[in-house]
Design an enzyme around this catalytic site. Structure first.
Site, PDB file in Angstrom:
ATOM      1  N   ARG A   1     -14.474  44.719 103.808  1.00  8.37           N
ATOM      2  CA  ARG A   1     -14.477  43.932 105.049  1.00  8.37           C
ATOM      3  C   ARG A   1     -15.076  44.742 106.191  1.00  8.37           C
ATOM      4  O   ARG A   1     -14.797  45.935 106.340  1.00  8.37           O
ATOM      5  CB  ARG A   1     -13.059  43.479 105.398  1.00  8.37           C
ATOM      6  N   ASP A   2     -15.895  44.057 107.004  1.00  6.05           N
ATOM      7  CA  ASP A   2     -16.497  44.689 108.174  1.00  6.05           C
ATOM      8  C   ASP A   2     -15.408  45.022 109.186  1.00  6.05           C
ATOM      9  O   ASP A   2     -14.510  44.218 109.440  1.00  6.05           O
ATOM     10  CB  ASP A   2     -17.530  43.733 108.798  1.00  6.05           C
TER      11      ASP A   2
ATOM     12  N   ASN B   1     -30.110  43.459 108.040  1.00  3.46           N
ATOM     13  CA  ASN B   1     -30.853  43.903 109.213  1.00  3.46           C
ATOM     14  C   ASN B   1     -31.676  45.138 108.859  1.00  3.46           C
ATOM     15  O   ASN B   1     -31.188  46.033 108.173  1.00  3.46           O
ATOM     16  CB  ASN B   1     -29.877  44.256 110.344  1.00  3.46           C
TER      17      ASN B   1
ATOM     18  N   GLU C   1     -27.568  49.347 112.545  1.00  5.83           N
ATOM     19  CA  GLU C   1     -26.812  50.479 113.118  1.00  5.83           C
ATOM     20  C   GLU C   1     -26.469  51.525 112.069  1.00  5.83           C
ATOM     21  O   GLU C   1     -26.359  52.707 112.388  1.00  5.83           O
ATOM     22  CB  GLU C   1     -25.511  49.965 113.747  1.00  5.83           C
ATOM     23  N   VAL C   2     -26.237  51.083 110.841  1.00 11.07           N
ATOM     24  CA  VAL C   2     -25.859  52.015 109.776  1.00 11.07           C
ATOM     25  C   VAL C   2     -27.005  52.051 108.764  1.00 11.07           C
ATOM     26  O   VAL C   2     -27.386  51.006 108.207  1.00 11.07           O
ATOM     27  CB  VAL C   2     -24.542  51.583 109.087  1.00 11.07           C
TER      28      VAL C   2
ATOM     29  N   HIS D   1     -27.033  47.273 103.851  1.00 10.15           N
ATOM     30  CA  HIS D   1     -25.810  46.478 103.677  1.00 10.15           C
ATOM     31  C   HIS D   1     -26.125  45.014 103.907  1.00 10.15           C
ATOM     32  O   HIS D   1     -26.857  44.671 104.827  1.00 10.15           O
ATOM     33  CB  HIS D   1     -24.691  46.949 104.609  1.00 10.15           C
TER      34      HIS D   1
HETATM   35  P1  DGP Z   1     -25.704  46.558 111.159  1.00 10.53           P
HETATM   36  O1  DGP Z   1     -25.810  46.219 112.615  1.00 10.53           O
HETATM   37  O2  DGP Z   1     -26.371  45.510 110.294  1.00 10.53           O
HETATM   38  O3  DGP Z   1     -26.172  47.951 110.851  1.00 10.53           O
HETATM   39  O4  DGP Z   1     -24.150  46.444 110.812  1.00 10.53           O
HETATM   40  C1  DGP Z   1     -23.299  47.527 110.641  1.00 10.53           C
HETATM   41  C2  DGP Z   1     -21.936  46.957 110.414  1.00 10.53           C
HETATM   42  O5  DGP Z   1     -21.111  47.965 109.866  1.00 10.53           O
HETATM   43  C3  DGP Z   1     -21.235  46.468 111.687  1.00 10.53           C
HETATM   44  O6  DGP Z   1     -20.997  45.065 111.564  1.00 10.53           O
HETATM   45  C4  DGP Z   1     -19.936  47.236 111.735  1.00 10.53           C
HETATM   46  C5  DGP Z   1     -19.796  47.803 110.340  1.00 10.53           C
HETATM   47  N1  DGP Z   1     -19.179  49.112 110.284  1.00 10.53           N
HETATM   48  C6  DGP Z   1     -19.620  50.242 110.920  1.00 10.53           C
HETATM   49  N2  DGP Z   1     -18.820  51.282 110.631  1.00 10.53           N
HETATM   50  C7  DGP Z   1     -17.847  50.802 109.790  1.00 10.53           C
HETATM   51  C8  DGP Z   1     -16.738  51.412 109.129  1.00 10.53           C
HETATM   52  O7  DGP Z   1     -16.455  52.609 109.262  1.00 10.53           O
HETATM   53  N3  DGP Z   1     -15.968  50.619 108.350  1.00 10.53           N
HETATM   54  C9  DGP Z   1     -16.244  49.278 108.167  1.00 10.53           C
HETATM   55  N4  DGP Z   1     -15.432  48.576 107.387  1.00 10.53           N
HETATM   56  N5  DGP Z   1     -17.310  48.669 108.768  1.00 10.53           N
HETATM   57  C10 DGP Z   1     -18.083  49.426 109.564  1.00 10.53           C
END
Ligand code: DGP
Length: 118
Positions: free
Chosen positions: A30-31, A88, A96-97, A101
């Protein structure tokens, strides 16, 4: 060599996450900042920083991400009403990551696919 992100630690269960599915190819959890009633991230277990870095040898994991998305949508009870899968890539998409994903979002009507703002 691409640098690992926090997602590699989640895959190895070194930091907590609500993991819903994991096999030899992909992990789904889960996000942390959910933007819909269901908001799950599905990632390959090996690091691919962006969609631009995909190689033919990644196709098995990328295909598994799709089938796991469909399975989790059914389990979440959102398959029939519908949902959205989002990937993305880089700055203009707000990535962002830097570990590929797939966002699986649903649970209510999601509105227009893209914001009209520029
Ligand atoms: P993006 O903008 O597409 O790179 O989305 C990155 C997503 O990752 C964002 O919706 C929040 C999620 N996210 C970032 N760090 C963590 C984490 O440590 N744990 C979880 N479960 N989600 C995370």
């Amino acid at each position: 060599m691409a640098e690992e992100t926090i997602f590699s630690k989640i895959i190895r269960r070194e930091i907590p996450a609500d993991i819903l599915f994991q096999d030899e190819l992909v992990t789904a959890f889960r996000d942390i900042s959910a933007q819909a009633p269901t908001h799950i991230l599905i990632i390959p277990n090996h690091l691919i920083p962006t969609i631009n870095d995909i190689k033919a040898s990644d196709e098995k994991a990328l295909g598994r991400m799709m089938s796991v998305a469909a399975k989790l949508a059914r389990e979440e009870g959102i398959a029939e009403d519908g949902y959205r899968l989002i990937l993305n890539c880089n700055e203009h998409a707000g990535q962002e990551v830097f570990h590929i994903h797939m966002h699986l979002v649903g649970g209510h009507s999601l509105g227009p696919m893209l914001s009209k703002k520029r």
